[in-house]
Design a protein around this motif. Structure first.
Motif, PDB file in Angstrom:
ATOM      1  N   LYS A  28      23.195  78.651  14.612  1.00 37.86           N
ATOM      2  CA  LYS A  28      24.338  78.708  15.527  1.00 37.86           C
ATOM      3  C   LYS A  28      25.632  78.856  14.738  1.00 37.86           C
ATOM      4  CE  LYS A  28      26.797  76.130  19.124  1.00 37.86           C
ATOM      5  NZ  LYS A  28      27.037  77.355  19.905  1.00 37.86           N
ATOM      6  N   GLY A  29      26.491  79.776  15.174  1.00 44.63           N
ATOM      7  CA  GLY A  29      27.775  79.989  14.522  1.00 44.63           C
ATOM      8  C   GLY A  29      27.720  80.833  13.266  1.00 44.63           C
ATOM      9  N   LYS A 177      33.401  84.107  15.467  1.00 46.44           N
ATOM     10  CA  LYS A 177      32.634  83.146  14.678  1.00 46.44           C
ATOM     11  C   LYS A 177      33.324  81.778  14.686  1.00 46.44           C
ATOM     12  CE  LYS A 177      31.294  81.952  10.009  1.00 46.44           C
ATOM     13  NZ  LYS A 177      31.421  82.246   8.572  1.00 46.44           N
ATOM     14  N   GLY A 180      32.701  79.711  17.536  1.00 45.76           N
ATOM     15  CA  GLY A 180      31.347  79.177  17.664  1.00 45.76           C
ATOM     16  C   GLY A 180      30.288  80.176  18.067  1.00 45.76           C
ATOM     17  N   THR A 182      27.473  83.030  17.782  1.00 46.20           N
ATOM     18  CA  THR A 182      26.466  83.455  16.816  1.00 46.20           C
ATOM     19  C   THR A 182      26.412  84.974  16.857  1.00 46.20           C
ATOM     20  OG1 THR A 182      25.214  81.439  17.218  1.00 46.20           O
ATOM     21  CG2 THR A 182      24.038  83.264  16.164  1.00 46.20           C
TER      22      THR A 182
END
Length: 284
Positions: A28-29, A177, A180, A182
């Motif tokens: 994630k991220g 990014k 948050g 992806t």
């Protein structure tokens, strides 16, 4: 967050795989780059991951849920920017975004704000069919952001863009990014990959041949070198030395001790040079 395992895809059904045993995970991220030349399998993988191509063999899981069973919630939370713009040519830029926004059941971003951010505010009421290639690319990128996606798929997002506009789009990718999102980025643009990606995978002829952060790939596969400029016979000359090579190390030390040195610069391999070293072919 995203887990791809042992992915295969065969367009003709004759076991000539466009994608063969591809596996990777994306946190994630993270911005994860898929780096390879045209025809390497980048877009095929993206199309499977977004449900545009049927999953034939392997697994694609989002938060432990298979792509085979995702519903409308999944599609409400992804954004996709295609390399070849697929727009309604008879609608204006604004109308394209407004129509697309109506497909989602989540809060959307104001189309005019997005058009302004990608430099298309003045062309908002112009038919998309009259846009240049670069303008179409920016409109497709803006469209991918309309639903403020949690996961963003970008296929050659800087294609056809001038350096100034490309830098603007690159900064918007980095902003997503930071918010948050992806991001799965497919590209043969090694400069973009080096600047924005946390990790990259090299794909060639449907297979992943290397995967790591850009820095680690350079450390593992790149040759450390220094460029030395020195004065000799009233002229400035330049030589490059690979310090892992014993002969080059000796010559380098000898040069330092005997010549009038002007500059010394360390150098590292680019991602493209490493790709060529591993595959014997370029990224284009």
């Amino acid at each position: 967050m995203i887990d791809v395992k042992n992915l295969y895809h065969d367009y003709a059904g004759n076991r000539q795989y466009a994608v063969e045993d591809v596996s990777f995970t994306i946190e994630k991220g993270e911005i994860f780059g898929f780096l390879g030349p045209s025809g390497a399998g980048k877009s095929t993988v993206q199309n499977i991951m977004t449900g545009l191509l049927k999953l034939q063999k392997g697994e694609v899981n989002y938060k432990n849920q298979s792509i085979r069973s995702v519903g409308s919630d999944f599609f409400n939370n992804i954004g996709v920017s295609f390399e070849h713009p697929n727009l309604y040519s008879k609608l204006t830029g604004y109308e394209n975004l407004k129509y697309y926004a109506g497909l989602f059941k989540v809060a959307i971003v104001d189309p005019m704000i997005l058009l302004e951010r990608v430099g298309l505010k003045e062309a908002a009421n112009k038919k998309a069919g009259e846009y240049s290639k670069g303008m179409k690319q920016r409109l497709v990128f803006a469209r991918a952001l309309i639903n403020n996606p949690e996961i963003l798929f970008l296929d050659e997002p800087l294609s056809g863009l001038d350096p100034s506009t490309g830098n603007k789009i690159k900064n918007m990718i980095l902003e997503k990014k930071q918010e948050g999102s992806t991001i799965f980025l497919t590209t043969h643009n090694m400069y973009l990959a080096e600047e924005v990606c946390n990790r990259v995978a090299f794909i060639n002829e449907g297979k992943i041949i290397a995967m790591d952060s850009p820095r680690n790939l350079k450390l593992k596969y790149g040759e450390k070198s220094v460029k030395v400029e020195y004065r000799e016979e009233n002229r400035v000359k330049a030589d490059i030395f690979f310090l892992e090579n014993e002969k080059d190390r000796f010559t380098f030390n000898q040069l330092i001790n005997t010549k009038e040195i002007q500059t010394i610069h360390s150098q590292e391999a680019t991602l493209e040079e490493i790709f060529i070293k591993l595959t014997g072919r370029g990224l284009v």
